[in-house]
Design an enzyme around this catalytic site. Structure first.
Site, PDB file in Angstrom:
ATOM      1  N   TYR A 184       6.512  18.634  10.529  1.00 18.88           N
ATOM      2  CA  TYR A 184       7.444  17.543  10.846  1.00 18.88           C
ATOM      3  C   TYR A 184       8.916  17.944  10.739  1.00 18.88           C
ATOM      4  O   TYR A 184       9.787  17.074  10.766  1.00 18.88           O
ATOM      5  CB  TYR A 184       7.251  16.345   9.887  1.00 18.88           C
ATOM      6  CG  TYR A 184       5.847  16.004   9.478  1.00 18.88           C
ATOM      7  CD1 TYR A 184       4.924  15.518  10.397  1.00 18.88           C
ATOM      8  CD2 TYR A 184       5.450  16.121   8.153  1.00 18.88           C
ATOM      9  CE1 TYR A 184       3.646  15.160   9.997  1.00 18.88           C
ATOM     10  CE2 TYR A 184       4.167  15.763   7.745  1.00 18.88           C
ATOM     11  CZ  TYR A 184       3.265  15.293   8.673  1.00 18.88           C
ATOM     12  OH  TYR A 184       2.014  14.936   8.273  1.00 18.88           O
ATOM     13  N   GLU A 230       0.816  -1.216   0.000  1.00 15.73           N
ATOM     14  CA  GLU A 230       0.000   0.000   0.000  1.00 15.73           C
ATOM     15  C   GLU A 230       0.850   1.268   0.000  1.00 15.73           C
ATOM     16  O   GLU A 230       0.706   2.101   0.887  1.00 15.73           O
ATOM     17  CB  GLU A 230      -0.831  -0.058   1.278  1.00 15.73           C
ATOM     18  CG  GLU A 230      -2.177   0.544   1.223  1.00 15.73           C
ATOM     19  CD  GLU A 230      -2.953   0.096   2.445  1.00 15.73           C
ATOM     20  OE1 GLU A 230      -4.023  -0.477   2.255  1.00 15.73           O
ATOM     21  OE2 GLU A 230      -2.492   0.307   3.583  1.00 15.73           O
ATOM     22  N   PRO A 231       1.747   1.420  -0.958  1.00 18.71           N
ATOM     23  CA  PRO A 231       2.622   2.594  -0.944  1.00 18.71           C
ATOM     24  C   PRO A 231       1.904   3.870  -1.394  1.00 18.71           C
ATOM     25  O   PRO A 231       1.030   3.824  -2.263  1.00 18.71           O
ATOM     26  CB  PRO A 231       3.699   2.226  -1.968  1.00 18.71           C
ATOM     27  CG  PRO A 231       2.981   1.326  -2.933  1.00 18.71           C
ATOM     28  CD  PRO A 231       1.997   0.544  -2.107  1.00 18.71           C
ATOM     29  N   GLY A 232       2.278   4.969  -0.809  1.00 19.11           N
ATOM     30  CA  GLY A 232       1.772   6.271  -1.244  1.00 19.11           C
ATOM     31  C   GLY A 232       2.945   7.143  -1.648  1.00 19.11           C
ATOM     32  O   GLY A 232       3.219   7.373  -2.827  1.00 19.11           O
ATOM     33  N   ARG A 233       3.693   7.577  -0.640  1.00 21.71           N
ATOM     34  CA  ARG A 233       4.806   8.499  -0.851  1.00 21.71           C
ATOM     35  C   ARG A 233       5.768   8.019  -1.943  1.00 21.71           C
ATOM     36  O   ARG A 233       6.129   8.784  -2.843  1.00 21.71           O
ATOM     37  CB  ARG A 233       5.570   8.634   0.470  1.00 21.71           C
ATOM     38  CG  ARG A 233       6.669   9.688   0.456  1.00 21.71           C
ATOM     39  CD  ARG A 233       7.580   9.551   1.702  1.00 21.71           C
ATOM     40  NE  ARG A 233       6.840   9.448   2.932  1.00 21.71           N
ATOM     41  CZ  ARG A 233       6.501  10.476   3.711  1.00 21.71           C
ATOM     42  NH1 ARG A 233       6.858  11.698   3.394  1.00 21.71           N
ATOM     43  NH2 ARG A 233       5.832  10.280   4.827  1.00 21.71           N
ATOM     44  N   ARG A 272       4.827  20.679   5.464  1.00 16.61           N
ATOM     45  CA  ARG A 272       5.580  19.578   6.059  1.00 16.61           C
ATOM     46  C   ARG A 272       6.750  20.020   6.939  1.00 16.61           C
ATOM     47  O   ARG A 272       7.115  19.333   7.874  1.00 16.61           O
ATOM     48  CB  ARG A 272       6.029  18.580   4.988  1.00 16.61           C
ATOM     49  CG  ARG A 272       4.842  17.929   4.272  1.00 16.61           C
ATOM     50  CD  ARG A 272       5.218  16.741   3.399  1.00 16.61           C
ATOM     51  NE  ARG A 272       5.664  15.609   4.187  1.00 16.61           N
ATOM     52  CZ  ARG A 272       6.914  15.236   4.342  1.00 16.61           C
ATOM     53  NH1 ARG A 272       7.872  15.907   3.719  1.00 16.61           N
ATOM     54  NH2 ARG A 272       7.236  14.224   5.101  1.00 16.61           N
ATOM     55  N   CYS A 279       1.262  35.103   7.338  1.00 16.64           N
ATOM     56  CA  CYS A 279       1.515  35.903   8.532  1.00 16.64           C
ATOM     57  C   CYS A 279       1.754  34.986   9.714  1.00 16.64           C
ATOM     58  O   CYS A 279       0.897  34.855  10.603  1.00 16.64           O
ATOM     59  CB  CYS A 279       0.325  36.801   8.809  1.00 16.64           C
ATOM     60  SG  CYS A 279       0.186  38.041   7.553  1.00 16.64           S
ATOM     61  N   GLU A 280       2.883  34.313   9.702  1.00 13.85           N
ATOM     62  CA  GLU A 280       3.180  33.355  10.747  1.00 13.85           C
ATOM     63  C   GLU A 280       4.665  33.013  10.647  1.00 13.85           C
ATOM     64  O   GLU A 280       5.124  32.598   9.583  1.00 13.85           O
ATOM     65  CB  GLU A 280       2.317  32.115  10.500  1.00 13.85           C
ATOM     66  CG  GLU A 280       2.602  30.999  11.428  1.00 13.85           C
ATOM     67  CD  GLU A 280       1.356  30.158  11.743  1.00 13.85           C
ATOM     68  OE1 GLU A 280       0.221  30.636  11.561  1.00 13.85           O
ATOM     69  OE2 GLU A 280       1.550  29.035  12.191  1.00 13.85           O
ATOM     70  N   TYR A 336       2.036  14.309  -0.255  1.00 18.36           N
ATOM     71  CA  TYR A 336       1.674  15.027   0.973  1.00 18.36           C
ATOM     72  C   TYR A 336       1.975  16.522   0.900  1.00 18.36           C
ATOM     73  O   TYR A 336       2.315  17.140   1.911  1.00 18.36           O
ATOM     74  CB  TYR A 336       2.364  14.383   2.194  1.00 18.36           C
ATOM     75  CG  TYR A 336       2.041  12.907   2.340  1.00 18.36           C
ATOM     76  CD1 TYR A 336       0.736  12.493   2.558  1.00 18.36           C
ATOM     77  CD2 TYR A 336       3.025  11.923   2.233  1.00 18.36           C
ATOM     78  CE1 TYR A 336       0.421  11.140   2.664  1.00 18.36           C
ATOM     79  CE2 TYR A 336       2.718  10.567   2.341  1.00 18.36           C
ATOM     80  CZ  TYR A 336       1.415  10.193   2.565  1.00 18.36           C
ATOM     81  OH  TYR A 336       1.109   8.848   2.676  1.00 18.36           O
TER      82      TYR A 336
HETATM   83  N1  LLP Z   1      -1.615   2.767   4.257  1.00 21.24           N
HETATM   84  C1  LLP Z   1      -2.087   3.392   5.338  1.00 21.24           C
HETATM   85  C2  LLP Z   1      -3.120   2.751   6.130  1.00 21.24           C
HETATM   86  C3  LLP Z   1      -1.584   4.652   5.674  1.00 21.24           C
HETATM   87  O1  LLP Z   1      -2.051   5.251   6.757  1.00 21.24           O
HETATM   88  C4  LLP Z   1      -0.598   5.252   4.878  1.00 21.24           C
HETATM   89  C5  LLP Z   1      -0.072   6.580   5.206  1.00 21.24           C
HETATM   90  C6  LLP Z   1      -0.144   4.568   3.740  1.00 21.24           C
HETATM   91  C7  LLP Z   1      -0.667   3.320   3.463  1.00 21.24           C
HETATM   92  C8  LLP Z   1       0.894   5.136   2.812  1.00 21.24           C
HETATM   93  O2  LLP Z   1       2.102   5.329   3.448  1.00 21.24           O
HETATM   94  P1  LLP Z   1       3.356   5.881   2.625  1.00 21.24           P
HETATM   95  O3  LLP Z   1       3.757   4.800   1.665  1.00 21.24           O
HETATM   96  O4  LLP Z   1       2.908   7.106   1.926  1.00 21.24           O
HETATM   97  O5  LLP Z   1       4.386   6.151   3.640  1.00 21.24           O
HETATM   98  N2  LLP Z   1       1.470  13.358   6.031  1.00 21.24           N
HETATM   99  C9  LLP Z   1       2.638  12.583   6.411  1.00 21.24           C
HETATM  100  C10 LLP Z   1       2.505  11.131   6.059  1.00 21.24           C
HETATM  101  C11 LLP Z   1       1.302  10.462   6.676  1.00 21.24           C
HETATM  102  C12 LLP Z   1       1.134   9.048   6.244  1.00 21.24           C
HETATM  103  C13 LLP Z   1      -0.235   8.579   6.571  1.00 21.24           C
HETATM  104  N3  LLP Z   1      -0.496   7.233   6.208  1.00 21.24           N
HETATM  105  C14 LLP Z   1       3.866  13.200   5.743  1.00 21.24           C
HETATM  106  O6  LLP Z   1       3.716  14.191   5.050  1.00 21.24           O
HETATM  107  O7  LLP Z   1       4.974  12.716   5.932  1.00 21.24           O
END
Ligand code: LLP
Length: 434
Positions: A336, A292-295, A332, A363-364, A392
């Site tokens: 973070y 389940e990759p996102g980033r 970000r 303004c911050e 993100y």
């Molecule tokens: N699956 C689930 C259930 C998740 O909660 C997430 C990310 C992913 C998959 C995807 O994870 P990834 O491969 O993207 O690491 N906003 C934060 C990151 C929050 C991630 C939330 N969940 C940032 O900007 O670093």
């Protein structure tokens, strides 16, 4: 300079190029701030995951794109064309996927607090799998499925109890977590039994996600071991054959030259060897594996272009380079303390011999893209590029200070197209009634 990724280059005019397209021209044409994404880089990463998952986990393995990383209709079309599944986490993401015509059976619906409306909407659109977080939600899914006379396929979200050593805001797999049911407390086994007792629920397997921006594969192996043991104990206590194991996302991406590149195919190969090994050890039939990759699918593909406004040196302190965006398009650093690579896109080859704070226009005081960043000498009117902003950033954009969201521009085959148009001031007041 080190541009981190192959789709970035310096062209014959001495400008930064993305997917072969001149970023200074793109800034002129589309204005700034603007998110620019290389579509082929996204597709290539999706193929890397698909190929590696099929080769090492088997033909039925399915990588999902975790669409919280970057959500707009076009990205679901790309994911569908490449043969990915998707992870959606809200009614809004589901709606966007639906608008894009994404096949509902390949959607996994996540979230630790799905509302009744979310659950109904998802069932009405035929979402294939709910990833159920907790008992309240389980019973709600059962009652809505019963009302529709259907059997809903689900996974249960399990917290394996792991600390993957990443930023504490993005750790999700430890026992004290708002997500899922922990094995350690016995709640995971309880919810399995409850799910198996529901007549309108088909429990297909389990999900875990330990966190994000993780470089070390060790926590993933640890999670896999714990999950396979859990599958074995579910088999012996409940007689259930687990069909599916979703190992979540979380592999990291380099944001600066100091982050080490990740070989995603090799990481998946290692994970597969570990899961196969643990299944053998614990006498468990290898389940269908979901990743389940996102980033890692979209971060590297994106850059953000800004125009430099003021450059202010405070002797004895620091130099502020202010740009025409900031925390509303990239929160970000504020959230973070994330590190980024920045460069002047109209002379990327000049030495980055200044150390600056890149500040936004809100303004911050905390509205910063980064501090102590190496940068070429910046002047008003320069185009400043921040790299690795595909994940993100747009997804987390806000309207703070009533700033309109930038456009998302996709470049492919030497052409650029607007995937999401720039918001207008009119867009900002569209829902103001009084
Ligand atoms: N699956 C689930 C259930 C998740 O909660 C997430 C990310 C992913 C998959 C995807 O994870 P990834 O491969 O993207 O690491 N906003 C934060 C990151 C929050 C991630 C939330 N969940 C940032 O900007 O670093």
């Amino acid at each position: 300079m080190n541009l981190l990724y192959n789709h970035l280059s310096v062209n014959q005019d001495g400008h930064l190029a993305i997917g072969g397209m001149d970023t200074v021209d793109l800034a002129k044409q589309y204005g700034t701030p603007a998110y620019i994404m290389d579509e082929d880089a996204i597709r290539a990463m999706m193929r890397t995951y698909l190929d590696a998952a099929h080769t090492h986990f088997g033909a039925d393995a399915l990588p999902l794109y975790a669409s919280k990383a970057l959500c707009f209709t076009g990205i679901y079309r790309i994911a569908a064309e490449e043969g990915m599944g998707v992870d959606c986490v809200s009614g809004g993401e589901l709606y966007t996927a639906k608008r894009a015509g994404f096949p509902a059976e390949r959607i996994y619906f996540h979230g630790n607090n799905k509302t009744e409306r979310d659950i109904c909407d998802a069932m009405d659109m035929g979402v294939g799998t709910f990833v159920v977080d907790n008992t309240d939600e389980l019973l709600s899914v059962e009652s809505h499925a019963a009302a529709r006379g259907i059997t809903q396929r689900i996974l249960l979200r399990i917290t394996p109890g792991i600390d993957p050593h990443t930023h504490k805001a993005i750790v999700t797999g430890s026992v004290d977590s708002k997500f899922g049911s922990a094995i350690e407390t016995g709640q995971a086994m309880e919810i399995v039994k409850l799910a198996l007792a529901q007549p309108h629920i088909h429990l297909s397997g389990f999900h875990c996600h330990i966190g994000s921006q993780i470089f070390d594969t060790h926590p993933f192996s640890e999670a896999a071991d714990i999950m396979v043991r859990f599958i074995a104990s579910v088999k012996s206590e409940c007689g259930m054959d687990v069909e599916e194991l979703n190992l979540g996302g979380g592999l990291g991406v380099p944001y600066t030259e100091y982050d080490r590149p990740v070989d995603y195919a090799a990481a998946i190969k290692d994970m597969a060897a570990i899961v196969h090994g643990y299944c053998d050890t614990h006498g468990v039939k290898m389940p269908k594996v979901i990743l389940e990759p996102g980033r890692s699918l979209v971060a590297a593909a994106g850059i953000t272009l800004y125009t430099v406004g003021s450059v202010k040196e405070i002797p004895g302190f620091r130099t502020y380079v202010s740009v025409d965006g900031g925390m509303p398009d990239n929160p970000r650093y504020a959230l973070y303390q994330s590190t980024y690579t920045a460069l002047i896109a109209n002379r990327p080859d000049a030495p980055r011999n200044c150390r600056v704070t890149v500040a936004g226009r809100c303004c911050e005081s905390g509205d910063l893209i980064g501090e102590d960043m190496p940068l070429q000498e910046a002047r008003r009117g320069d185009i400043l590029a921040v790299l690795t902003t595909g994940a993100y950033n747009y997804a987390m954009a806000s309207h703070y200070n009533r700033l309109p969201n930038p456009p998302v521009i996709l470049v492919k085959d030497g052409a650029a197209k607007v995937a999401v148009k720039r918001e207008s001031y009119e867009d900002l007041v569209r829902n103001d009634i009084l």
